[in-house]
Design an enzyme around this catalytic site. Structure first.
Site, PDB file in Angstrom:
ATOM      1  N   LEU A   1      33.187  43.325  71.308  1.00  0.00           N
ATOM      2  CA  LEU A   1      31.817  43.832  71.194  1.00  0.00           C
ATOM      3  C   LEU A   1      30.983  42.914  70.296  1.00  0.00           C
ATOM      4  CD1 LEU A   1      29.957  46.109  71.999  1.00  0.00           C
ATOM      5  CD2 LEU A   1      31.006  47.539  70.238  1.00  0.00           C
TER       6      LEU A   1
ATOM      7  N   ASP B   1      38.861  39.822  54.911  1.00  0.00           N
ATOM      8  CA  ASP B   1      39.452  41.121  55.241  1.00  0.00           C
ATOM      9  C   ASP B   1      38.578  42.216  54.617  1.00  0.00           C
ATOM     10  OD1 ASP B   1      42.622  42.216  55.842  1.00  0.00           O
ATOM     11  OD2 ASP B   1      41.263  43.531  54.724  1.00  0.00           O
ATOM     12  N   LEU B   2      38.496  43.350  55.299  1.00  0.00           N
ATOM     13  CA  LEU B   2      37.719  44.474  54.759  1.00  0.00           C
ATOM     14  C   LEU B   2      38.314  44.995  53.453  1.00  0.00           C
ATOM     15  CD1 LEU B   2      37.006  46.438  58.077  1.00  0.00           C
ATOM     16  CD2 LEU B   2      35.289  45.269  56.664  1.00  0.00           C
TER      17      LEU B   2
ATOM     18  N   SER C   1      33.518  56.208  67.645  1.00  0.00           N
ATOM     19  CA  SER C   1      34.145  56.107  68.968  1.00  0.00           C
ATOM     20  C   SER C   1      34.241  57.475  69.628  1.00  0.00           C
ATOM     21  CB  SER C   1      35.558  55.531  68.815  1.00  0.00           C
ATOM     22  OG  SER C   1      36.277  55.638  70.040  1.00  0.00           O
ATOM     23  N   ASN C   2      34.279  57.446  70.950  1.00  0.00           N
ATOM     24  CA  ASN C   2      34.539  58.676  71.717  1.00  0.00           C
ATOM     25  C   ASN C   2      35.873  59.295  71.308  1.00  0.00           C
ATOM     26  OD1 ASN C   2      36.714  58.065  74.031  1.00  0.00           O
ATOM     27  ND2 ASN C   2      35.474  56.212  73.756  1.00  0.00           N
TER      28      ASN C   2
ATOM     29  N   TYR D   1      43.522  56.510  65.007  1.00  0.00           N
ATOM     30  CA  TYR D   1      42.311  55.695  65.215  1.00  0.00           C
ATOM     31  C   TYR D   1      41.069  56.592  65.303  1.00  0.00           C
ATOM     32  CZ  TYR D   1      38.842  53.185  68.024  1.00  0.00           C
ATOM     33  OH  TYR D   1      37.672  52.660  68.506  1.00  0.00           O
TER      34      TYR D   1
ATOM     35  N   LYS E   1      37.608  57.263  62.742  1.00  0.00           N
ATOM     36  CA  LYS E   1      36.184  57.263  63.114  1.00  0.00           C
ATOM     37  C   LYS E   1      35.528  58.562  62.637  1.00  0.00           C
ATOM     38  CE  LYS E   1      36.284  53.254  65.107  1.00  0.00           C
ATOM     39  NZ  LYS E   1      35.593  52.102  64.497  1.00  0.00           N
TER      40      LYS E   1
END
Ligand code: NAI
Ligand code: 15L
Length: 269
Positions: free
Chosen positions: A16, A49-50, A109-110, A138, A142
């Site tokens: 993305l 890196d985050l 995210s969905n 995951y 979100k």
């Protein structure tokens, strides 16, 4: 808030991120790029890196807004999700707060609502305030990100648009995706709207095109000024011929999150 110009794009090396690197400059943005992975042809991109708080603080310094795409985009062990998606997103918000950044567009995210049942014919579309039902660690991360965004608005006045992205790829590749597909062009339109709409506070939106087979309500996305221009239906005939229509007795089809509910794809690193 004046329209943001300089925008930090985290996750810029990903699928993305690569699409948005191509599309968003046409809207007038000056993008600063960050990813764990170096980006070929982008010597100024920040490779970090985050987990690196100092690097994040430097990366957000002076930007008008952040589009936060970086993180694990599939299922992984809780420890990996904790590091990149939970601690990492917290680190980004703290850096933004410390540096006075006014707005973040968060790639939710969905899969934060993956256990939700798709509407049957004649049912109302899924509203934005449907209870969250993550389908994976995951999806849970979100859900955390959306709550973190709400906290940073309420406590610190840092605005966020949380975009529950469906499937943003060049083309839909499954019958399920016909309902949740967001064309790259509509993705750029939605991110631009999320960056420029006034007084968003914390707004949660679904991120998709205006698909004929849409499952969810795009009202909050449209309230930002988003006007989707694409529809996945042009791919329907081919995909349905190959895969058949969705079968509500198949658990992979009976939930919005699709096969993330039963057999999620695993992050390879
Ligand atoms: P991707 O997996 O292609 O890209 C994610 C990027 O994040 C990668 O370049 C990776 O190197 C980077 N990254 C991962 N962990 C990191 C860390 N600890 N520090 C710094 N960078 C890190 O994923 P994609 O498809 O580009 O998705 C982007 C974002 O949008 C993700 O947050 C994903 O969860 C979300 N999303 C994407 C959807 C889609 O259809 N593409 C659907 C729903 C949500
Ligand atoms: C996501 O959240 C993933 O990041 C993406 O790779 C796709 O699997 C998408 O959801 C989807 O549901 O199609």
């Amino acid at each position: 808030m004046p329209a943001p110009r300089t925008v930090l794009l985290t996750g810029a090396a990903g699928g993305l991120g690569t699409l948005m690197r191509g599309l968003l400059p046409a809207y007038g943005y000056d993008l600063r790029l960050l990813d764990l992975t170096p980006i070929e042809g982008e010597p100024d991109a920040v490779t970090a890196d985050l987990g690196d708080k100092a690097a994040l603080r430097e990366a957000v310094r002076g930007v008008d807004a952040v589009i936060h795409l970086a993180g694990i985009s599939l299922e992984a062990s809780f420890d990996k999700i904790l590091h990149s998606n939970i601690q990492g997103t917290y680190n980004l918000y703290e850096a933004a707060r410390e540096e006075g950044v006014g707005r973040i567009v968060f790639a939710s995210s969905n899969h934060a609502i993956g256990y939700t049942r798709p509407p049957s014919a004649g049912d109302p579309l899924i509203p934005i305030d449907t209870p969250r039902r993550p389908d994976t660690f995951y999806g849970l991360s979100k859900s955390f990100g959306e709550d973190l965004a709400q906290l940073y608005w309420d406590k610190h006045g840092l605005e966020t648009v949380s975009v529950r992205i469906g499937s943003c790829f060049m083309e839909p590749t499954s019958v399920r995706m016909l309902s949740v597909w967001m064309s790259p062009g509509d993705g750029a339109r939605l991110f631009h709207a999320a960056l420029t709409a006034e007084d968003v506070r914390h707004t949660v939106v679904y991120g998709s095109s205006d698909n004929t087979r849409l499952w969810w309500d795009l009202t909050t996305a449209r309230s930002l000024g988003y006007e989707p221009q694409d529809d996945s239906e042009q791919y329907a005939e081919k995909l349905v011929a190959e895969q058949g229509e969705l079968d509500p007795h198949n658990p992979d089809h009976a939930h919005l999150g699709g096969h993330f509910v039963t057999d999620p794809p695993i992050w390879p690193y």
